[in-house]
Design an enzyme around this catalytic site. Structure first.
Site: not given
Ligand code: UD1
Ligand code: CA
Length: 459
Positions: A15, A375, A154, A331
């Site tokens: 399902r 920087n 059931e 990351r």
């Protein structure tokens, strides 16, 4: 006497309409079966058995050696799945906690309560039930007038009267090993699905043994997940429990219904989380940090007094006092030093920075080791990829990188270096150096009339 657990997880989960075995399906980015194994491990259970079948290698890859495995080659029903473990468990003194692999919100404290009820009442078979106003899809508990459980029916086998019953079978049981597992072979498959139902054990055991029940009050903890809609509901419940715990522990959340925190995330009191934020994996957020809005953090460490807004942080560390965002992307083991500023549209990949370094706008820092007080001007890029290989950039302390500078890796920039804006730097620069690498400007006076129409004088 030892306590055992048996998790039935051999089914495909038809399902779900997905190729991933259902129990490996993620809830808040973590596979369902992991929640179950974690909670069983925290309970009084000493040994876990897992019945696997469909794509068993996927599930084994998740659970590894935390459980013992039993295989069910053909999925002929929950009773049949339990039979696969009968040769082992019928010989072990003690009780077994049996549950389906698709009830991910089970909580370890409930497991121990179930064992206690089972033992205190001298039960041989304890059925864990729950009450649902909408019991659709679950097996129903049929009791006689004295309230004694007669059978479990059931949904597919139930008549209209039985379908009205709101007490359902959670699929969770505690059983006396010797009694239960030796009777299991007597199950048959005379039912709507032609399967061996574990639930039919009620009828087999009720003659000679004591059957009892335990009703789980918080029925959301016992919900079965059969489709993707149920996944979304399980996530909603889990989100609520997790967020509530954090808030009671001193984490402030603005619009908590839009905030998703994974199960293993650690957040210290004194953190503020703004709307539309997702924090998952093995993440730690330390006191005084402010995270969000619109932020994703996964498998990362965010230290005290860090601010992360409108950004993505994956597998990275952000050290104390640093600000990230808006619209930054860290990351692949980015390690950002203390009191840095990683600003608008800056990406940092597999790189580290020292204290007080700044890349305030539009920069890419990849495969680099960067020192203190550097920087990065607007638009500076560590050019790490030559089309075939990735190369390293090393930058010392106290370096000024002018706007729109390309540092062509592999390259080494010393300490106290100044690089003029617009440079494309291809050679190393030693300590205290100044580099300018751009073509000289040519200005031709009174020449623009060949290129543009002069502005009319309106006087
Ligand atoms: C089952 C119960 C139902 C209960 C519900 C609670 C039966 C017959 N029905 O129904 O009474 O209300 O759980 O959630 O037990 N599995 C196997 N091998 C098989 C079949 C299933 O290992 O051959 C595993 C599945 O992987 C799954 C679990 O058993 O994790 C439950 O199976 P599922 O088909 O989802 O049962 P339900 O129809 O939900
Ligand atoms: Ca189910």
């Amino acid at each position: 006497m030892k306590n055992y657990a048996l998790v039935l997880a051999a089914g495909k989960g038809t399902r779900m309409k997905s190729d991933i075995p259902k129990v490996a399906f993620p809830i808040l980015r973590k596979p369902m079966i992991e929640y179950i194994v974690e909670n069983i491990e925290k309970s009084s259970v000493e040994e876990i058995y897992l019945v696997l079948g469909y794509k068993r290698e996927v599930v084994e890859g998740i659970v590894k050696d935390r459980a013992k495995y039993v295989y069910q080659e053909e999925q002929l029903g929950t009773g049949h799945a339990a039979m696969m473990a009968a040769p082992v468990l019928s010989k072990l003194d003690g009780n077994t906690f049996i549950m389906p692999g698709d009830v991910p919100l089970i909580w370890y404290k409930s497991i121990d309560r179930m064992f206690a009820v089972h033992e205190d009442n001298g039960n041989d078979f304890t059925i864990v039930t729950a009450h649902y106003d909408d019991p659709e899809g679950y097996g129903r508990i049929v009791r006689n007038e004295q309230g004694v459980i007669q059978r479990i029916v059931e949904e597919k086998d139930a008549n209209d009267f039985e379908k009205e019953i709101k007490e359902v079978n959670t699929g969770i049981y505690i059983v006396n090993n010797k009694k239960f597992f030796s009777l299991l072979k007597n199950l048959n498959n005379n039912n709507a699905k032609g399967e061996y139902y574990i639930t039919d054990m009620v009828e087999l055991m009720k003659k000679d043994y004591k059957i009892g029940s335990y009703m789980i009050k918080n029925n959301s903890l016992a919900m079965g997940v059969n489709d993707l809609y149920a996944i979304s509901k399980a996530e909603k419940y889990l989100r609520e429990y997790i967020n509530k715990d954090h808030m009671l522990n001193g984490v402030s959340m603005i619009n908590p219904e839009t905030i998703t925190i994974g199960h293993n995330v650690i957040i210290e009191p004194g953190v503020t989380i703004n709307p539309n934020t997702t924090i998952t994996g093995e993440t730690v957020i330390k006191a005084g940090a402010i995270v969000g809005p619109n932020t994703e953090i996964h498998n990362s460490r965010i230290d005290s007094h860090v601010v992360v807004r409108h950004s993505l942080v994956y597998d990275s560390i952000v050290r104390e006092g640093t600000t990230v965002g808006p619209f930054a992307h860290l990351r692949d083991h980015a390690d950002i030093g203390t009191h840095n500023r990683i600003g608008n549209f800056v990406e940092v990949k597999k790189s580290s920075t020292g204290h007080n370094t700044k890349a305030s706008h539009l920069a890419y820092i990849g495969d680099s080791v960067v020192g203190e007080s550097v920087n990065f001007g607007c638009g500076s890029v560590t050019v790490n990829y030559d089309g075939k290989l990735k190369h390293k950039t090393e930058i010392g302390d106290n370096v000024f990188i002018g706007c729109n500078t390309n540092l062509i890796a592999p390259i080494k920039i010393g300490d106290n270096v100044f690089i003029a804006a617009g440079s494309t730097v291809t050679k190393d620069i030693p300590n205290n150096g100044f580099a300018i690498a751009r073509s000289r400007q040519v200005t031709k006076e009174d020449y623009s009339k060949y290129l543009i129409k002069p502005k009319e004088n309106k006087e």
